[in-house]
Design a protein around this motif. Structure first.
Motif, PDB file in Angstrom:
ATOM      1  N   PRO A 146       0.807  -1.228   0.000  1.00  0.00           N
ATOM      2  CA  PRO A 146       0.000   0.000   0.000  1.00  0.00           C
ATOM      3  C   PRO A 146       0.839   1.277   0.000  1.00  0.00           C
ATOM      4  O   PRO A 146       0.550   2.224  -0.709  1.00  0.00           O
TER       5      PRO A 146
ATOM      6  N   ARG B 278       2.596   1.771  -3.345  1.00  0.00           N
ATOM      7  CA  ARG B 278       1.696   2.298  -4.369  1.00  0.00           C
ATOM      8  C   ARG B 278       1.664   3.824  -4.329  1.00  0.00           C
ATOM      9  O   ARG B 278       1.762   4.486  -5.375  1.00  0.00           O
ATOM     10  N   LEU B 279       1.558   4.393  -3.146  1.00  0.00           N
ATOM     11  CA  LEU B 279       1.544   5.842  -3.003  1.00  0.00           C
ATOM     12  C   LEU B 279       2.901   6.438  -3.359  1.00  0.00           C
ATOM     13  O   LEU B 279       2.990   7.475  -4.041  1.00  0.00           O
TER      14      LEU B 279
ATOM     15  N   HIS C 103      -4.843   8.709  -6.147  1.00  0.00           N
ATOM     16  CA  HIS C 103      -4.359   7.730  -5.172  1.00  0.00           C
ATOM     17  C   HIS C 103      -5.304   6.543  -5.007  1.00  0.00           C
ATOM     18  O   HIS C 103      -4.880   5.388  -5.051  1.00  0.00           O
ATOM     19  N   ARG C 104      -6.580   6.767  -4.880  1.00  0.00           N
ATOM     20  CA  ARG C 104      -7.520   5.662  -4.628  1.00  0.00           C
ATOM     21  C   ARG C 104      -8.442   5.403  -5.822  1.00  0.00           C
ATOM     22  O   ARG C 104      -9.435   4.708  -5.679  1.00  0.00           O
TER      23      ARG C 104
ATOM     24  N   ARG D 104       0.547  -1.168  -8.026  1.00  0.00           N
ATOM     25  CA  ARG D 104      -0.905  -1.328  -7.919  1.00  0.00           C
ATOM     26  C   ARG D 104      -1.292  -2.805  -7.978  1.00  0.00           C
ATOM     27  O   ARG D 104      -2.197  -3.265  -7.279  1.00  0.00           O
TER      28      ARG D 104
ATOM     29  N   ALA E 126      -0.615  -4.443  -4.746  1.00  0.00           N
ATOM     30  CA  ALA E 126      -1.509  -4.009  -3.669  1.00  0.00           C
ATOM     31  C   ALA E 126      -2.974  -4.298  -3.980  1.00  0.00           C
ATOM     32  O   ALA E 126      -3.859  -3.801  -3.276  1.00  0.00           O
TER      33      ALA E 126
ATOM     34  N   GLN F 259      -6.695   0.799   0.569  1.00  0.00           N
ATOM     35  CA  GLN F 259      -5.780   1.936   0.583  1.00  0.00           C
ATOM     36  C   GLN F 259      -6.283   2.984   1.580  1.00  0.00           C
ATOM     37  O   GLN F 259      -7.458   3.350   1.579  1.00  0.00           O
TER      38      GLN F 259
END
Length: 732
Positions: free
Chosen positions: A7, A10-11, A52-53, A126, A129, A134
């Motif tokens: 997670p 990913r960010l 982001h999400r 991504r 994750a 998230q």
């Protein structure tokens, strides 16, 4: 590759892609500027919050578009020294145009590879994750881009920078700022702001001025006129210009042309008013400013005129007994030069089809410069054998991107652009040497200039800096350095003055063959900046948001100028209104938007369509349609060879994006079964950069006898038949 903490990774991957990579690219490209880094951080932080999400199918297209804009910015700045504008963006999605313009490669391929690698890392993060929740970023995180954008805006308002726009903005941020500025101006109009400021006078820009003292005691000694137009060459490339303006640009990319410049009259403060070849040719040959913004080029608008075109230089010289000739190294049909050039007075107009000799190197746009000038020398030789005086205008294409050059030139220079300029320098140096050897210079006035400037990174006003090198039989009476501010607006008036011919009222400008005691107004629109000199020592530069800066500058082009502070909003409106007034010098009403791009000439078809641009059968590009109008089109095409069928396709593009017209995919045309088609479409909003591409293949020849385009407001339409008949009468 082990990625810790899916997670968080990913960010981190997203932040690296949209924030770290752009700033690193900016540093590697040499665009370092605090405002540019601030712009990248602001946009990057906004993208992180937005994506982001979000699901991958929503985030991926946005990231691809963002990456494409970065690549477009790097390539266009490298090629022509400016950021893309809306009209350019569609080129990115036209693979044929991009292949021709880049030669199949990119100047900064590493940038695409870096962004691609960053995108791949983001996609892997991504995937790792997937299925994991998230964490939502705190709402107060939205304050970060707001503060960053606000800081950028405040710095521009309090202390505007004169750095190039690509150093201050990334392209999406610039587009966002322009949109906000336009919305603000519209809101001011809705709220009923105070009356518009007093308009600036136009007389100094539109009327010719022959009040200066003549440099020559009698009409010029030259019998003939040769105008050589070099694609995209800035004035800084000539040594006398750099020395006269004390330029800090100390490279010498064109020593051969500089050698000839030492023998001629040079005008260092010489202004190019716009980008784009057809606009530069119109200004220099017709003594008028072309559009100081995007819009239908005035050369095309001139096709609707039957009087203003007679004031252009070729028409005037033709009336005076000259034979008039135009020769360029590319095909003629793009931008309707096959129709514009005869319309302004050239009796012989030739393009790529005229040349018999092969190229020395492959070049997608036409003749390489060495082959072009060898052909041009033969053309001059033929003209010298005739009894009448002649005018010949030449246009090169070799220094258009992708800047092709032979391998030995590429090996000696850091970039393909520098190599192409060196190749042109050798070619024109040899051409001028041969003209002298053959005695042509004894009775011919030679003017060497450029259509536009491809700019020089880090050189002030390089996108507006042109040059005018004059080689005359009476050179001893002319100064080596011509003082004063001049530009393409002055060329037609100057050359008529040299030959002591009458100057039509419609022509603007001063004469380069006179000296003036006073300054003069000058205006230009290049690299997204509208620039105006009031002739009294004040130079004003306005950006895409009508934010204007004032400088103390004796002339227009200068290596340095003293900053006087920001101009008030009324001056920005005055300059913008002045530019709009100059834009409308030919057409004052939508009723005049009538064009005929057809003609009786035979056009040879290729066996297949290779390129939407080079294979276009007509020159109907970059048209503008007013809001609320309706456009009607009539097309007539017939095959001239009974043994071959032609296959015709018509597509339309607005800002280079395809516009569905509901037409058949392909139409078979023969000598016995010609194509006759009429259609129309509404323009609910203003259309700009609207282009028709009439394409054909199948071998043999075709005739496009009619390609009529009429745009009118409801209730003011003219029957297509009446328009076609009137055009036929005028051409007969």
């Amino acid at each position: 590759m082990k990625l810790p903490g899916p997670p968080r990774t990913r960010l981190l991957a997203l932040a690296t892609l949209v924030m770290v990579l752009p700033m690193a690219a900016r540093a590697l490209l040499g665009w370092s500027n605090p405002l540019g880094y601030l712009s990248d951080l602001a946009l990057g932080s906004l993208l992180v919050l937005l994506l982001h999400r979000r699901p991958w199918w929503l985030a991926l297209p946005l990231l691809l578009a963002w990456g494409g804009l970065w690549i477009a910015s790097a390539e266009l700045v490298s090629a022509v020294g400016r950021l893309p504008v809306a009209a350019d963006l569609g080129y990115l999605f036209d693979p044929q145009f991009m292949e021709n313009s880049t030669g199949g490669g990119f100047a900064h391929a590493w940038l695409g590879l870096s962004l691609g690698a960053g995108l791949l890392v983001w996609a892997l993060s991504r995937w790792r994750a997937r299925g994991q929740r998230q964490a939502r970023l705190p709402y107060k995180a939205w304050a970060i881009p707001a503060v960053l954008f606000g800081a950028h805006w405040c710095s521009q308002q309090l202390a505007p920078s004169d750095a190039e726009q690509w150093r201050q903005y990334n392209l999406p941020h610039q587009a966002l700022s322009a949109g906000v500025g336009e919305l603000q101006r519209r809101a001011e109009g809705w709220l009923g702001q105070p009356a518009a400021p007093t308009p600036l006078p136009t007389a100094g820009l539109t009327q010719h001025d022959l009040t200066g003292q003549r440099l020559l005691a009698a009409p010029g000694k030259a019998r003939n006129l040769l105008v050589i137009t070099l694609e995209g060459i800035p004035g800084a490339y000539l040594r006398p210009n750099r020395q006269a303006l004390h330029s800090r640009f100390d490279d010498d990319p064109m020593p051969n042309l500089g050698r000839w410049a030492e023998r001629g009259m040079n005008t260092p403060d010489y202004v190019l008013h716009t980008h784009q070849t057809i606009r530069g040719l119109y200004a220099m040959l017709c003594g008028d400013y072309d559009k100081l913004a995007n819009g239908t080029p005035k050369g095309m608008e001139l096709l609707t005129q039957q009087q203003r075109n007679q004031a252009c230089l070729p028409a005037q010289l033709r009336q005076a007994g000259f034979t008039t000739h135009y020769l360029q190294g590319a095909g003629l049909r793009f931008m309707a030069k096959d129709r514009i050039m005869p319309h302004i007075g050239f009796e012989s107009v030739h393009g790529l089809e005229w040349f018999k000799q092969d190229n020395y190197l492959a070049f997608p746009w036409g003749k390489d410069d060495r082959a072009f000038f060898e052909g041009a020398l033969d053309y001059v030789g033929q003209l010298q054998q005739q009894d009448r005086p002649w005018m010949l205008t030449l246009l090169t294409v070799g220094t258009h991107q992708p800047y092709s050059a032979p391998a030995d030139y590429l090996a000696r220079h850091a970039t393909a652009k520098q190599a192409a300029v060196a190749y042109l320098d050798d070619a024109i140096g040899a051409f001028l040497d041969n003209l002298e050897r053959q005695g042509v210079l004894k009775d011919t006035l030679v003017v060497v200039t450029s259509d536009e400037s491809h700019g020089i990174d880090g050189v002030r006003l390089a996108s507006s800096w042109g040059f005018n090198l004059t080689l005359a039989p009476d050179q001893a009476q002319l100064p080596h350095i011509k003082q004063g501010t001049y530009g393409h607006i002055d060329l037609a008036t100057s050359l008529l003055d040299y030959f002591n011919l009458p100057i039509p009222v419609a022509l603007g400008g001063r004469s380069l063959f006179r000296t003036y005691d006073s300054g003069r107004e000058m205006i230009s629109y290049t690299n997204g900046m509208l620039r105006y000199h009031d002739g009294q020592g004040v130079f004003t530069e306005c950006d895409f948001q009508q934010r204007c800066r004032r400088y103390a500058s004796q002339g227009f082009i200068a290596d340095r100028a003293k900053y006087l502070g920001p101009a008030d909003s009324s001056l920005g409106q005055q300059i913008d209104t002045l530019a709009t007034t100059l834009d409308q010098s030919l057409l004052h009403t939508p009723l005049n938007l009538r064009y005929q791009f057809g003609g009786p000439s035979a056009i040879q078809l290729q066996a297949r369509i290779n390129d939407d641009w080079a294979d276009n059968l007509i020159g109907a590009q970059y048209l503008e349609m007013p809001e609320g109008s309706r456009t009607r089109v009539r097309v007539k095409v017939r095959a001239l060879d009974p043994q071959h069928a032609a296959y015709i396709r018509l597509i339309a593009k607005e800002r280079e994006q395809d516009v569905p017209l509901g037409l058949p995919e392909e139409i078979r045309v023969t000598a016995a079964e010609p194509l006759e088609m009429e259609f129309g479409f509404d323009n609910p909003t203003v259309r700009k950069a609207f282009s028709f591409h009439l394409l054909g293949y199948g071998g043999g020849e075709v005739e496009v006898s009619d390609f009529s385009v009429i745009t009118a407001l409801p209730g003011e339409e003219e029957p297509l038949e009446d328009f076609a008949d009137s055009q036929a009468e005028q051409s007969s």
